[in-house]
Motif scaffolding. Structure first.
Motif, PDB file in Angstrom:
ATOM      1  N   GLN A 104       0.847  -1.189   0.000  1.00  0.00           N
ATOM      2  CA  GLN A 104       0.000   0.000   0.000  1.00  0.00           C
ATOM      3  C   GLN A 104       0.884   1.241   0.000  1.00  0.00           C
ATOM      4  O   GLN A 104       1.895   1.311   0.704  1.00  0.00           O
ATOM      5  N   TYR A 105       0.485   2.221  -0.821  1.00  0.00           N
ATOM      6  CA  TYR A 105       1.189   3.496  -0.855  1.00  0.00           C
ATOM      7  C   TYR A 105       0.161   4.583  -1.132  1.00  0.00           C
ATOM      8  O   TYR A 105      -0.507   4.562  -2.176  1.00  0.00           O
ATOM      9  N   HIS A 106       0.036   5.515  -0.201  1.00  0.00           N
ATOM     10  CA  HIS A 106      -1.046   6.497  -0.246  1.00  0.00           C
ATOM     11  C   HIS A 106      -2.381   5.756  -0.342  1.00  0.00           C
ATOM     12  O   HIS A 106      -2.667   4.889   0.482  1.00  0.00           O
ATOM     13  N   ASP A 107      -3.181   6.051  -1.344  1.00  0.00           N
ATOM     14  CA  ASP A 107      -4.492   5.419  -1.461  1.00  0.00           C
ATOM     15  C   ASP A 107      -4.493   4.286  -2.488  1.00  0.00           C
ATOM     16  O   ASP A 107      -5.547   3.808  -2.889  1.00  0.00           O
ATOM     17  N   ARG A 108      -3.319   3.850  -2.906  1.00  0.00           N
ATOM     18  CA  ARG A 108      -3.224   2.777  -3.898  1.00  0.00           C
ATOM     19  C   ARG A 108      -2.632   1.531  -3.271  1.00  0.00           C
ATOM     20  O   ARG A 108      -1.878   1.610  -2.299  1.00  0.00           O
ATOM     21  N   GLN A 109      -2.977   0.389  -3.858  1.00  0.00           N
ATOM     22  CA  GLN A 109      -2.423  -0.856  -3.349  1.00  0.00           C
ATOM     23  C   GLN A 109      -2.371  -1.908  -4.453  1.00  0.00           C
ATOM     24  O   GLN A 109      -3.105  -1.846  -5.426  1.00  0.00           O
ATOM     25  N   MET A 110      -1.479  -2.885  -4.285  1.00  0.00           N
ATOM     26  CA  MET A 110      -1.367  -3.996  -5.220  1.00  0.00           C
ATOM     27  C   MET A 110      -0.645  -5.153  -4.534  1.00  0.00           C
ATOM     28  O   MET A 110       0.109  -4.941  -3.572  1.00  0.00           O
ATOM     29  N   VAL A 111      -0.895  -6.364  -5.020  1.00  0.00           N
ATOM     30  CA  VAL A 111      -0.191  -7.536  -4.512  1.00  0.00           C
ATOM     31  C   VAL A 111       1.133  -7.654  -5.267  1.00  0.00           C
ATOM     32  O   VAL A 111       1.163  -7.604  -6.501  1.00  0.00           O
ATOM     33  N   VAL A 112       2.227  -7.781  -4.517  1.00  0.00           N
ATOM     34  CA  VAL A 112       3.550  -7.858  -5.118  1.00  0.00           C
ATOM     35  C   VAL A 112       4.254  -9.126  -4.642  1.00  0.00           C
ATOM     36  O   VAL A 112       3.858  -9.747  -3.655  1.00  0.00           O
ATOM     37  N   LYS A 113       5.286  -9.493  -5.383  1.00  0.00           N
ATOM     38  CA  LYS A 113       6.194 -10.548  -4.954  1.00  0.00           C
ATOM     39  C   LYS A 113       7.307  -9.886  -4.164  1.00  0.00           C
ATOM     40  O   LYS A 113       8.077  -9.085  -4.708  1.00  0.00           O
ATOM     41  N   MET A 114       7.375 -10.191  -2.883  1.00  0.00           N
ATOM     42  CA  MET A 114       8.417  -9.599  -2.040  1.00  0.00           C
ATOM     43  C   MET A 114       9.546 -10.611  -1.876  1.00  0.00           C
ATOM     44  O   MET A 114       9.319 -11.747  -1.457  1.00  0.00           O
ATOM     45  N   ARG A 115      10.746 -10.180  -2.209  1.00  0.00           N
ATOM     46  CA  ARG A 115      11.915 -11.053  -2.097  1.00  0.00           C
ATOM     47  C   ARG A 115      12.859 -10.487  -1.049  1.00  0.00           C
ATOM     48  O   ARG A 115      13.446  -9.413  -1.240  1.00  0.00           O
ATOM     49  N   ARG A 140      21.062   1.350   4.690  1.00  0.00           N
ATOM     50  CA  ARG A 140      21.990   2.456   4.929  1.00  0.00           C
ATOM     51  C   ARG A 140      22.128   2.594   6.433  1.00  0.00           C
ATOM     52  O   ARG A 140      21.204   3.069   7.113  1.00  0.00           O
ATOM     53  N   ASP A 141      23.250   2.176   6.934  1.00  0.00           N
ATOM     54  CA  ASP A 141      23.461   2.098   8.382  1.00  0.00           C
ATOM     55  C   ASP A 141      22.366   1.210   8.984  1.00  0.00           C
ATOM     56  O   ASP A 141      22.277   0.046   8.671  1.00  0.00           O
ATOM     57  N   SER A 142      21.511   1.781   9.817  1.00  0.00           N
ATOM     58  CA  SER A 142      20.446   0.981  10.445  1.00  0.00           C
ATOM     59  C   SER A 142      19.116   1.111   9.706  1.00  0.00           C
ATOM     60  O   SER A 142      18.129   0.478  10.086  1.00  0.00           O
ATOM     61  N   LEU A 143      19.076   1.911   8.632  1.00  0.00           N
ATOM     62  CA  LEU A 143      17.832   2.151   7.903  1.00  0.00           C
ATOM     63  C   LEU A 143      17.648   1.083   6.816  1.00  0.00           C
ATOM     64  O   LEU A 143      18.506   0.902   5.957  1.00  0.00           O
ATOM     65  N   GLU A 144      16.496   0.387   6.867  1.00  0.00           N
ATOM     66  CA  GLU A 144      16.178  -0.624   5.849  1.00  0.00           C
ATOM     67  C   GLU A 144      15.468   0.035   4.671  1.00  0.00           C
ATOM     68  O   GLU A 144      14.579   0.868   4.858  1.00  0.00           O
ATOM     69  N   LEU A 145      15.869  -0.377   3.467  1.00  0.00           N
ATOM     70  CA  LEU A 145      15.322   0.195   2.244  1.00  0.00           C
ATOM     71  C   LEU A 145      14.837  -0.913   1.314  1.00  0.00           C
ATOM     72  O   LEU A 145      15.262  -2.070   1.427  1.00  0.00           O
ATOM     73  N   ALA A 146      13.976  -0.550   0.384  1.00  0.00           N
ATOM     74  CA  ALA A 146      13.453  -1.499  -0.596  1.00  0.00           C
ATOM     75  C   ALA A 146      13.829  -1.054  -1.996  1.00  0.00           C
ATOM     76  O   ALA A 146      13.913   0.145  -2.288  1.00  0.00           O
ATOM     77  N   LEU A 147      14.056  -2.035  -2.866  1.00  0.00           N
ATOM     78  CA  LEU A 147      14.198  -1.790  -4.294  1.00  0.00           C
ATOM     79  C   LEU A 147      12.886  -2.211  -4.948  1.00  0.00           C
ATOM     80  O   LEU A 147      12.418  -3.329  -4.735  1.00  0.00           O
ATOM     81  N   VAL A 148      12.294  -1.335  -5.732  1.00  0.00           N
ATOM     82  CA  VAL A 148      11.006  -1.642  -6.357  1.00  0.00           C
ATOM     83  C   VAL A 148      11.171  -1.708  -7.864  1.00  0.00           C
ATOM     84  O   VAL A 148      11.999  -1.003  -8.459  1.00  0.00           O
ATOM     85  N   GLY A 149      10.410  -2.590  -8.504  1.00  0.00           N
ATOM     86  CA  GLY A 149      10.419  -2.676  -9.956  1.00  0.00           C
ATOM     87  C   GLY A 149       9.839  -1.422 -10.581  1.00  0.00           C
ATOM     88  O   GLY A 149       8.981  -0.750  -9.991  1.00  0.00           O
ATOM     89  N   ALA A 150      10.291  -1.105 -11.785  1.00  0.00           N
ATOM     90  CA  ALA A 150       9.820   0.105 -12.461  1.00  0.00           C
ATOM     91  C   ALA A 150       8.308   0.068 -12.668  1.00  0.00           C
ATOM     92  O   ALA A 150       7.634   1.105 -12.556  1.00  0.00           O
ATOM     93  N   GLY A 151       7.743  -1.112 -12.959  1.00  0.00           N
ATOM     94  CA  GLY A 151       6.301  -1.231 -13.141  1.00  0.00           C
ATOM     95  C   GLY A 151       5.537  -1.006 -11.855  1.00  0.00           C
ATOM     96  O   GLY A 151       4.459  -0.395 -11.848  1.00  0.00           O
ATOM     97  N   VAL A 152       6.081  -1.503 -10.748  1.00  0.00           N
ATOM     98  CA  VAL A 152       5.443  -1.296  -9.434  1.00  0.00           C
ATOM     99  C   VAL A 152       5.473   0.182  -9.075  1.00  0.00           C
ATOM    100  O   VAL A 152       4.476   0.740  -8.589  1.00  0.00           O
ATOM    101  N   GLN A 153       6.609   0.824  -9.316  1.00  0.00           N
ATOM    102  CA  GLN A 153       6.699   2.259  -9.019  1.00  0.00           C
ATOM    103  C   GLN A 153       5.688   3.054  -9.831  1.00  0.00           C
ATOM    104  O   GLN A 153       5.009   3.951  -9.316  1.00  0.00           O
ATOM    105  N   HIS A 154       5.570   2.700 -11.115  1.00  0.00           N
ATOM    106  CA  HIS A 154       4.632   3.422 -11.978  1.00  0.00           C
ATOM    107  C   HIS A 154       3.184   3.188 -11.540  1.00  0.00           C
ATOM    108  O   HIS A 154       2.381   4.127 -11.525  1.00  0.00           O
ATOM    109  N   GLU A 155       2.857   1.948 -11.173  1.00  0.00           N
ATOM    110  CA  GLU A 155       1.484   1.609 -10.785  1.00  0.00           C
ATOM    111  C   GLU A 155       1.048   2.351  -9.527  1.00  0.00           C
ATOM    112  O   GLU A 155      -0.090   2.812  -9.430  1.00  0.00           O
ATOM    113  N   LEU A 156       1.954   2.478  -8.554  1.00  0.00           N
ATOM    114  CA  LEU A 156       1.594   3.097  -7.273  1.00  0.00           C
ATOM    115  C   LEU A 156       2.114   4.522  -7.119  1.00  0.00           C
ATOM    116  O   LEU A 156       1.865   5.148  -6.093  1.00  0.00           O
TER     117      LEU A 156
END
Length: 410
Positions: A104-115, A140-156
């Motif tokens: 979920q991001y803002h008011d949008r959501q989708m089912v993703v494959k999380m690896r 980055r240090d203690s901060l966890e980050l995600a890499l998202v696919g270009a299609g997922v970024q565009h969709e949400l």
């Protein structure tokens, strides 16, 4: 002296043949040439596409993947991992947890494959070369980050490094002893927030459905504990992948699968090979139809040369010699056409490889021009097909020539 070949060459080069026979022979050669060139080009395109798919998936695929034969996940004890890491040929071992999750991001959501990936993953795969925006790091240090696919970024419409509005990931909570999902959202789902740190562009299927997160984040969200869905193995350069694969299969036993890159996408490559086979069969049938002109030209040549055939029989030529003569005439016609087709087909494929004249025609394509790759095996199969087709269409006129009655035609 090879008498059948000498006579066949004279018949092929003769300027005294009736005009219609010459026209049909020329049409036969052109048909065989076009069919041969088309076969080489089409099969080379399929080879190029197969290599392209292998290259695209190779950007994110490890050398080997270890997974459970039954079930989705398996337990990994430290001793088990240590045993694998010390095995000859294993340069790097990456722990992986992969499952579906609701993003979920803002008011949008989708089912993703999380690896979920352990920190050494980027030594396993050169995915940092495919980062379109942001950073390839998952921490980055203690901060966890995600890499998202270009299609997922565009969709949400995901914004990178947005600490005010992180991505929200939800996964059904596994309550011991309960087979139903609670109606209370707070109790029904595990929930974790994470910031998007980068966007990758690898291959459409991956780009449109995957996000990569740290292994520890996936453990918390999914509740997997010491279980893993896969282990990625990087093979040392001094070892062959197949050699290490067989050693791992022997060591792990029937409870585990060990797959190389092609085996990870076996259904896709099988589909490409099946399509290639059907295209080969289709174009071979077209080549057969084009070669029927050889049958007609030889049949008319037999009628035109009845007196010559009778003279040869009267001089002592046997039926075998006459059959070989007309088979060789058909073979020469097919050979000239096939040679011209091979030259044209190979030349066009080489020009496409060198200069890329024919483009994919899509702005979003990962390559500018159609990929082509010539393989010797394809040329061998094409030549065998031409030989069989030539024999099939030439044998009947050759038999007719050998069965002529000398007394009726002298």
């Amino acid at each position: 002296m090879n008498v059948p070949l000498l006579i066949a060459q004279r018949y092929f080069r003769s300027k005294n043949k009736r005009n219609i026979i010459t026209i049909i022979s020329n049409i036969s050669m052109v048909g065989v040439a076009v069919g041969t060139a088309a076969l080489i080009i089409v099969l080379s395109v399929f080879n190029g596409l197969e290599d392209l798919v292998r290259t695209l998936y190779g950007k994110s695929d490890p050398d080997l993947v270890i997974s459970a034969t039954k079930g989705k996940a398996f337990d990994v004890a430290p001793a088990f991992l240590l045993k694998l890491e010390k095995m000859p040929g294993v340069a790097l071992l990456t722990e992986v947890i992969e499952d579906n999750a609701l993003l979920q991001y803002h008011d949008r959501q989708m089912v993703v494959k999380m690896r979920g990936l352990s920190d050494n993953y980027f030594g396993q795969s050169p995915i940092d070369e495919n980062i379109r925006e942001g950073d390839h790091r998952l921490r980055r240090d203690s901060l966890e980050l995600a890499l998202v696919g270009a299609g997922v970024q565009h969709e949400l419409s995901i914004t990178l490094n947005n600490r005010l509005t992180p991505m929200r990931l939800l996964y059904p909570r596994n309550t011991p002893g309960s087979k139903t999902l609670s109606l209370n959202p707070d109790k029904a789902f595990n929930e974790q927030n994470i910031i998007a740190g980068g966007v990758f562009l690898i291959e459409q299927h991956i780009d449109d459905s995957y996000i990569f997160v740290p292994l520890t984040f996936a453990q918390r969200l999914l509740g997997y504990g010491s279980r893993r869905t896969a282990l990625y193995v990087k093979v040392s350069r001094s070892f062959e992948v197949d050699e290490v694969k067989e050693q791992l299969r022997h060591m792990l036993g029937p409870g585990f699968k060990v797959q190389d890159s092609d085996e990870q996408h076996v259904s896709l490559f099988k589909a490409i090979k099946i399509e290639k086979l059907f295209v080969f069969i289709t174009f071979t049938l077209i080549l057969l139809i084009a070669s029927l002109n050889i049958f007609f030209s030889l049949s008319m040549l037999v009628i035109d040369k009845k007196k010559d055939i009778s003279v040869l029989l009267a001089m002592g030529a046997n039926q075998t010699t006459l059959r070989r003569t007309f088979l060789l005439v058909g073979a020469i016609v097919a050979l000239v056409g096939a040679t011209a087709g091979l030259v044209v087909g190979v030349a066009l494929c080489w020009l496409q490889q060198r200069f890329g004249f024919v483009s994919m025609g899509m702005a979003t394509s990962v390559v500018d021009a159609y990929p082509v790759k010539m393989e010797a095996a394809d040329i061998v199969f094409i030549c065998l097909s031409i030989i069989l087709i030539t024999l099939a269409v030439s044998i009947r006129p050759a038999l007719n020539a050998s069965n002529l009655d000398v007394r009726e035609n002298l």
